[in-house]
Design a protein around this motif. Structure first.
Motif, PDB file in Angstrom:
ATOM      1  N   LEU A   8      17.799  -4.478  58.898  1.00 41.51           N
ATOM      2  CA  LEU A   8      18.253  -3.347  58.082  1.00 41.51           C
ATOM      3  C   LEU A   8      17.258  -3.041  56.958  1.00 41.51           C
ATOM      4  O   LEU A   8      16.971  -1.867  56.676  1.00 41.51           O
ATOM      5  CB  LEU A   8      19.631  -3.648  57.487  1.00 41.51           C
ATOM      6  N   ILE A   9      16.730  -4.086  56.328  1.00 35.46           N
ATOM      7  CA  ILE A   9      15.755  -3.884  55.248  1.00 35.46           C
ATOM      8  C   ILE A   9      14.487  -3.237  55.790  1.00 35.46           C
ATOM      9  O   ILE A   9      13.947  -2.296  55.194  1.00 35.46           O
ATOM     10  CB  ILE A   9      15.439  -5.227  54.559  1.00 35.46           C
ATOM     11  N   VAL A  10      14.028  -3.723  56.933  1.00 32.14           N
ATOM     12  CA  VAL A  10      12.820  -3.154  57.541  1.00 32.14           C
ATOM     13  C   VAL A  10      13.031  -1.683  57.888  1.00 32.14           C
ATOM     14  O   VAL A  10      12.172  -0.827  57.610  1.00 32.14           O
ATOM     15  CB  VAL A  10      12.425  -3.955  58.793  1.00 32.14           C
ATOM     16  N   LEU A  11      14.174  -1.367  58.468  1.00 35.65           N
ATOM     17  CA  LEU A  11      14.464   0.030  58.819  1.00 35.65           C
ATOM     18  C   LEU A  11      14.549   0.912  57.579  1.00 35.65           C
ATOM     19  O   LEU A  11      14.084   2.059  57.586  1.00 35.65           O
ATOM     20  CB  LEU A  11      15.765   0.105  59.618  1.00 35.65           C
ATOM     21  N   LEU A  16      12.064   5.047  54.200  1.00 41.05           N
ATOM     22  CA  LEU A  16      11.542   5.483  52.903  1.00 41.05           C
ATOM     23  C   LEU A  16      10.092   5.913  53.026  1.00 41.05           C
ATOM     24  O   LEU A  16       9.694   6.963  52.485  1.00 41.05           O
ATOM     25  CB  LEU A  16      11.685   4.346  51.885  1.00 41.05           C
ATOM     26  N   LEU A  17       9.282   5.122  53.733  1.00 40.69           N
ATOM     27  CA  LEU A  17       7.874   5.473  53.915  1.00 40.69           C
ATOM     28  C   LEU A  17       7.735   6.795  54.663  1.00 40.69           C
ATOM     29  O   LEU A  17       6.894   7.628  54.320  1.00 40.69           O
ATOM     30  CB  LEU A  17       7.153   4.363  54.675  1.00 40.69           C
ATOM     31  N   ARG A  22       6.353  12.507  54.531  1.00 42.40           N
ATOM     32  CA  ARG A  22       6.725  13.890  54.843  1.00 42.40           C
ATOM     33  C   ARG A  22       6.667  14.774  53.593  1.00 42.40           C
ATOM     34  O   ARG A  22       6.158  15.903  53.635  1.00 42.40           O
ATOM     35  CB  ARG A  22       8.127  13.951  55.459  1.00 42.40           C
ATOM     36  N   TRP A  23       7.158  14.228  52.476  1.00 42.21           N
ATOM     37  CA  TRP A  23       7.134  14.986  51.222  1.00 42.21           C
ATOM     38  C   TRP A  23       5.706  15.253  50.768  1.00 42.21           C
ATOM     39  O   TRP A  23       5.368  16.365  50.345  1.00 42.21           O
ATOM     40  CB  TRP A  23       7.913  14.221  50.155  1.00 42.21           C
ATOM     41  N   LEU A  24       4.836  14.247  50.881  1.00 45.46           N
ATOM     42  CA  LEU A  24       3.435  14.443  50.506  1.00 45.46           C
ATOM     43  C   LEU A  24       2.767  15.459  51.426  1.00 45.46           C
ATOM     44  O   LEU A  24       1.941  16.268  50.974  1.00 45.46           O
ATOM     45  CB  LEU A  24       2.687  13.109  50.551  1.00 45.46           C
ATOM     46  N   TRP A  25       3.103  15.434  52.717  1.00 45.35           N
ATOM     47  CA  TRP A  25       2.538  16.428  53.632  1.00 45.35           C
ATOM     48  C   TRP A  25       2.957  17.834  53.226  1.00 45.35           C
ATOM     49  O   TRP A  25       2.136  18.758  53.239  1.00 45.35           O
ATOM     50  CB  TRP A  25       2.994  16.130  55.062  1.00 45.35           C
TER      51      TRP A  25
END
Length: 435
Positions: A8-11, A16-17, A22-25
């Motif tokens: 769950l933490i990895v997902l 988040l990444l 996507r926001w930076l793009w």
């Protein structure tokens, strides 16, 4: 249950990444380029490729990838992580400026009237409210309606076809890129230049007068690996030897990888020189690749591993304990073995990679503990996260009758970048109250 939580933490981290990328793009590519342009295509490819390289850099070593592949993905992948951090911070600031800037109305000046054509104004009849068109100044009772200022909003377009929104996006995106490049570039230069020497004097109550001025060169967190190699090790050796220490203490996280891959990179350590020798304790990263192989190898290089052991030096006892990461292999720290039967009238100095074992050091009457592990946070604002997990992030602090010194480290893990936490080799000078 533990595996489920880990998944769950990895997902969550991956989600988040993905959201950040996507926001930076959107802000740096879509909002600053025209549809179908080569720049937009290149930016879109980079938005997909760079996070893949970052994940590859983080996992290649653990997955057992060939060392040449680790080195191939390490530089672009790890460097992107540093760029991603500071580019995100810069764009968050830019986002606030963007919203304020785009809400301000734009006043566009009306075109000047032609001298051959009189300006036409609308005249309203006071009685009927009907209007007729006439020349300016056609009568004293005329009511002239002047051209109103144009509010161009975000969509106002200049003579060169650049909209206001496009201009703002390019200006803020460019500023964020320049700030990020300057920050990461300076931080990278600081690491590749090599650590600076820091000197700290530590008074110890039980230290005999004959040991006053005894110098210990503390080296931590070198992190030889796919990014920092033999040249970095040589810089550290040269820096340490110039200080002419009485003793050298390497307090863990020397390497990130196998002896087979990194043996040549560690070879310069043979050149370390001091009156009483060089001592080594394991850090958590040694256990990621197999600590025992490195304990054996550093012994071949002329270093003295202290595996839950103690060495009685002329003026004090020098002890070392394994890192707590070794507990998973049954090789964790054993303070009783290292300190249990010593003469407590003698001064004791403990080498332990992680500062969190300070409570054990206090219980066993240690005078000074030398540690690393934290990197001083390495990348601002990482210092504040490091403070949550460590009693001391960097520098000298006292816990009861025990003093703890934590080095920021001589290398870097992951990105070869440091911001707000410069690398160092610390020369700890022991001072006697009797001097």
């Amino acid at each position: 249950m533990t595996v489920f939580v880990f998944v769950l933490i990895v997902l969550a981290v991956l989600a988040l990444l993905a959201s950040v990328h996507r926001w930076l793009w959107i802000r740096l590519v879509r909002d600053t380029t025209r549809p179908g342009s080569p720049v937009r295509r290149a930016g879109t490819v980079a938005a997909f490729l760079l996070p893949v390289l970052a994940l590859a850099a983080l996992t290649a070593g653990r997955a057992g990838a060939p060392f040449w592949l680790q080195r191939t993905v390490a530089w672009p992948g790890f460097m992107w992580l540093a760029v991603l951090l500071y580019l995100t911070l810069a764009m968050l600031v830019a986002e606030v400026v963007r919203r304020v800037w785009l809400r301000r109305p734009v006043r566009t000046a009306a075109p000047a009237a032609s001298p051959q054509e009189p300006e036409l104004l609308v005249r309203e009849d006071a009685a009927t409210g009907t209007g007729e068109t006439g020349a300016a100044g056609s009568g004293p009772g005329d009511v002239a309606t002047a051209p109103a200022p144009v509010t161009g909003g975000a969509a106002g377009e200049g003579p060169d076809g650049v909209t206001r929104r496009l201009f703002v996006s390019r200006a803020l995106g460019g500023a964020a890129l320049v700030a990020t490049a300057a920050t990461v570039g300076t931080g990278t230069y600081g690491v590749l230049r090599g650590p600076r020497v820091k000197r700290v004097q530590v008074p110890l109550a039980r230290l005999p007068r004959a040991a006053h001025g005894f110098r210990i060169a503390v080296v931590s967190d070198v992190h030889l690996g796919a990014v920092l190699g033999r040249a970095h090790a040589q810089r550290i050796v040269d820096t340490v030897n110039r200080t002419q220490p009485d003793l050298i203490a390497i307090v863990g996280d020397l390497v990130d990888g196998d002896v087979q891959d990194l043996g040549p990179a560690a070879e310069p350590l043979r050149g370390l020189t001091s009156r009483h020798g060089t001592f080594f304790v394991t850090g958590n990263h040694e256990y990621f690749s197999g600590a025992q192989q490195w304990v054996d190898h550093v012994r071949e290089l002329g270093l003295n591993p202290l595996e839950n052991a103690r060495r009685e030096l002329p003026y004090f006892d020098l002890a070392g304990v394994n890192d707590i990461a070794g507990e998973t292999e049954g090789q964790g720290p054993d303070f009783v073995a290292a300190l249990g039967d010593r003469d407590r009238s003698r001064t004791s100095v403990l080498l332990a990679h992680q500062p969190i074992v300070i409570d054990d050091a206090v219980r066993h009457g240690v005078d000074l503990q030398l540690s690393g592990h934290t990197h001083g946070g390495q990348l601002w604002p990482g210092k504040y996260l490091a403070e949550l997990a460590n009693p001391t992030v960097a520098g000298l602090e006292r816990y009861g009758d025990t003093q703890l010194y934590v080095s920021r480290g001589a290398g870097a893990w992951g990105p070869p970048v440091r911001v707000g936490a410069p690398s160092d080799i610390t020369v700890v000078e022991l001072a006697s109250y009797q001097a």
